[in-house]
Design a protein around this motif. Sequence first.
Motif, PDB file in Angstrom:
ATOM      1  N   TYR B  15      35.290  28.085  44.201  1.00  0.00           N
ATOM      2  CA  TYR B  15      35.202  29.545  44.217  1.00  0.00           C
ATOM      3  C   TYR B  15      34.604  30.042  45.531  1.00  0.00           C
ATOM      4  O   TYR B  15      35.143  30.929  46.186  1.00  0.00           O
ATOM      5  CB  TYR B  15      34.358  30.017  43.038  1.00  0.00           C
ATOM      6  CG  TYR B  15      33.955  31.466  43.125  1.00  0.00           C
ATOM      7  CD1 TYR B  15      34.860  32.474  42.822  1.00  0.00           C
ATOM      8  CD2 TYR B  15      32.667  31.826  43.525  1.00  0.00           C
ATOM      9  CE1 TYR B  15      34.507  33.802  42.919  1.00  0.00           C
ATOM     10  CE2 TYR B  15      32.301  33.153  43.628  1.00  0.00           C
ATOM     11  CZ  TYR B  15      33.224  34.133  43.326  1.00  0.00           C
ATOM     12  OH  TYR B  15      32.866  35.450  43.425  1.00  0.00           O
ATOM     13  N   ARG B  21      40.088  34.904  47.473  1.00  0.00           N
ATOM     14  CA  ARG B  21      40.011  35.186  46.049  1.00  0.00           C
ATOM     15  C   ARG B  21      38.820  36.103  45.753  1.00  0.00           C
ATOM     16  O   ARG B  21      38.918  37.036  44.962  1.00  0.00           O
ATOM     17  CB  ARG B  21      39.873  33.875  45.279  1.00  0.00           C
ATOM     18  CG  ARG B  21      40.005  34.068  43.784  1.00  0.00           C
ATOM     19  CD  ARG B  21      39.922  32.741  43.050  1.00  0.00           C
ATOM     20  NE  ARG B  21      39.177  32.899  41.815  1.00  0.00           N
ATOM     21  CZ  ARG B  21      38.564  31.906  41.189  1.00  0.00           C
ATOM     22  NH1 ARG B  21      38.596  30.696  41.698  1.00  0.00           N
ATOM     23  NH2 ARG B  21      37.902  32.119  40.081  1.00  0.00           N
ATOM     24  N   SER B  25      39.584  39.781  44.394  1.00  0.00           N
ATOM     25  CA  SER B  25      39.254  40.239  43.054  1.00  0.00           C
ATOM     26  C   SER B  25      38.157  41.307  43.060  1.00  0.00           C
ATOM     27  O   SER B  25      37.787  41.825  42.018  1.00  0.00           O
ATOM     28  CB  SER B  25      38.882  39.058  42.154  1.00  0.00           C
ATOM     29  OG  SER B  25      37.979  38.221  42.816  1.00  0.00           O
ATOM     30  N   SER B  65      34.937  43.279  36.298  1.00  0.00           N
ATOM     31  CA  SER B  65      35.123  42.189  37.247  1.00  0.00           C
ATOM     32  C   SER B  65      34.673  40.865  36.639  1.00  0.00           C
ATOM     33  O   SER B  65      35.265  39.823  36.920  1.00  0.00           O
ATOM     34  CB  SER B  65      34.447  42.488  38.587  1.00  0.00           C
ATOM     35  OG  SER B  65      33.079  42.361  38.471  1.00  0.00           O
ATOM     36  N   THR B  69      37.436  37.839  36.312  1.00  0.00           N
ATOM     37  CA  THR B  69      37.123  36.568  36.949  1.00  0.00           C
ATOM     38  C   THR B  69      37.035  35.446  35.921  1.00  0.00           C
ATOM     39  O   THR B  69      37.519  34.345  36.147  1.00  0.00           O
ATOM     40  CB  THR B  69      35.797  36.635  37.720  1.00  0.00           C
ATOM     41  OG1 THR B  69      35.774  37.846  38.459  1.00  0.00           O
ATOM     42  CG2 THR B  69      35.637  35.468  38.664  1.00  0.00           C
ATOM     43  N   SER B  73      39.346  32.247  35.624  1.00  0.00           N
ATOM     44  CA  SER B  73      38.781  30.894  35.808  1.00  0.00           C
ATOM     45  C   SER B  73      39.216  29.964  34.696  1.00  0.00           C
ATOM     46  O   SER B  73      39.482  28.790  34.931  1.00  0.00           O
ATOM     47  CB  SER B  73      37.251  30.929  35.807  1.00  0.00           C
ATOM     48  OG  SER B  73      36.783  31.776  36.794  1.00  0.00           O
ATOM     49  N   THR B 110      30.965  31.810  38.311  1.00  0.00           N
ATOM     50  CA  THR B 110      31.710  32.576  39.314  1.00  0.00           C
ATOM     51  C   THR B 110      31.845  34.024  38.870  1.00  0.00           C
ATOM     52  O   THR B 110      31.752  34.939  39.687  1.00  0.00           O
ATOM     53  CB  THR B 110      33.113  31.972  39.541  1.00  0.00           C
ATOM     54  OG1 THR B 110      33.816  31.954  38.306  1.00  0.00           O
ATOM     55  CG2 THR B 110      33.041  30.571  40.086  1.00  0.00           C
ATOM     56  N   ALA B 111      32.027  34.225  37.570  1.00  0.00           N
ATOM     57  CA  ALA B 111      32.159  35.597  37.063  1.00  0.00           C
ATOM     58  C   ALA B 111      30.870  36.382  37.282  1.00  0.00           C
ATOM     59  O   ALA B 111      30.899  37.565  37.636  1.00  0.00           O
ATOM     60  CB  ALA B 111      32.529  35.565  35.579  1.00  0.00           C
ATOM     61  N   GLN B 114      30.601  37.337  40.880  1.00  0.00           N
ATOM     62  CA  GLN B 114      31.520  38.442  41.134  1.00  0.00           C
ATOM     63  C   GLN B 114      30.940  39.765  40.612  1.00  0.00           C
ATOM     64  O   GLN B 114      30.967  40.787  41.297  1.00  0.00           O
ATOM     65  CB  GLN B 114      32.851  38.127  40.448  1.00  0.00           C
ATOM     66  CG  GLN B 114      34.039  38.842  41.017  1.00  0.00           C
ATOM     67  CD  GLN B 114      34.513  38.248  42.338  1.00  0.00           C
ATOM     68  OE1 GLN B 114      34.210  37.100  42.657  1.00  0.00           O
ATOM     69  NE2 GLN B 114      35.218  39.045  43.107  1.00  0.00           N
TER      70      GLN B 114
END
Lengths: 327, 249
Positions: B15, B21, B25, B65, B69, B73, B110-111, B114
């Motif tokens: 990520y 990416r 996003s 978001s 994400t 994922s 990762t979410a 983000q």
Amino acid sequence: MKAVTVVDLTKKFGDFTAVDRVSFDIEQGEIFGLLGPNGAGKTTTISMLATILSPDSGKALVAGHDIQKDQPGVRKSIGIVFQDPSLDEELTGWENMDFHGRLYRIPKKIRLERMEELLDLVGLTERKDDFVKTYSGGMRRRLEIARGLLHRPKVLFLDEPTLGLDPQTRNYLWDYIEKLSNEMNISVILTTHYMDEADRLCDRIGIIDRGKIIAIDTPENLKKTMGGDVITIRSPDYHGRIADLKPNWIEKVESYDGFFSIALHGAEEHLSELIRILVERQVTISSVSVHKPTLEDVFLHYTGRRIRDSGNSAKEQMRMTYRARRH
Amino acid sequence: MDVIYTIWLRNVKRYLRSRSRIVGSLGMPLFFLIILGFGLNSVVTIPSVSENYVEFLVPGIVSMSVLFTSIFSGVQIIWDKQFGFLKETLVAPVSRIEIMLGQTFGGATTAIIQGTIILVLSLFVGLNIPGIGGFLIAFGFMALIGVGFTSLGIAIASRMEDMNGFQLIMSFLIFPIFGLSGAMFPIESLPPMFRSLTLADPLTYGVEGIRFGLYGVSQINPLTCLGVLLSFSTAMIFVGAFLFRKVKM
């Protein structure tokens, strides 16, 4: 203890029997080849031994572990290089190795040592910190092989290890595989439809066709069954004019699809006589070649087909066959 | 535990490396926040919840978001399937549940990153900085949304062969979940039928939980939010793990 014991292994997909009562053993430290055309059941056999597919019947032990009853035991003791790529391209070569090592729970110190050592062995030390997406096909293959060895498997599975690689890279890979099996004394099972690959690398070969193993022996012994030399003649006139050709110096005549091959001893001295006979019989001859028996001839002998005709593949395969004949 | 960490690490590494990416996003949420927020700011007031519309929108956009994400994922394992990397993981002597949890926590992480980026960017469009406690509450809810929807993504990906169905998921799953979540309008003002749909949408509780963290007020009791979201995420982990177990190599 045998490295691998396979007894009557069978796998069906619906009505189609992909692997049909296959049995063989592999010794510790041996390189064993499963040779056959595409779709013969090579990958299915390997997949069962690697616990990816479960067999419908039959039994197999890999490094002493039953493939059905002790899957984790099997998985710990095998390394596998799949036919299709299985690297993470967004990671570096080093990271791909590291991921594998952690997945197999190799303690850090040993892991790092082995990673250095194996990357060196396959000649990727200088490129280890580059992303795999920048690697060539041959480098990816070598990385996969190094990765498959990281957890010190007792048995290494190589499914078509040189598929789609150029001749030079294939030669390199063969060297690596030989070196590995010598230095680490691990058993290797490789599948291939390349005759020269099986011939060059394998201690023993199982010829597999339509799910069945039709012959198992060393490459030398397999070729010996073919007699001394082979004359291959390309001609449309097999039936009637050639099939009954039996001077006493001919051992065997076989035909396949526009070619026929004659097994005999001392091909050079009999060639002119043979041609004379053929001309007398008014046989159309497009080409003649004389060569020592190859595994191609062995395959032909057992199946009545040529490997390259029975597969659905590629010009490349044909080229390789011709190369093999020229040697 | 080390296997879960390994798979988590791979996800996070990948990520952090894919700048396009990350930036890509961020586009849609920012677009919503700025165009919708400033466009409607002067016409819309939502008296009981927040003074201006941009502010009202922030928790919804953060959730959006995180939602996008995390589902993405989860669905990513389809790529792993197609590129063959999944085989490498599946043939290792590790259990499927470990792989699935690693993937879930990786996706959730990762979410959260983000979502945090959106949160930080929101400071520039007028979000007042809440106390550290408030931030932590918001993070907690982001984590729950992340875990729940990454698991959902994995569950879906376990049943899909390739990415062809992804558009379908976008249109009939992700957008409805976002649209119905009360991210863009106050729940009170919805007609009764929509209101019950909104209350059935797990993301609603995430949005309201984050709203409570950031502003100290929410349309739904934060403990209710926590309860619902916890149950949702736990259920999704089970569903995801169950379906992932059946994935064939």
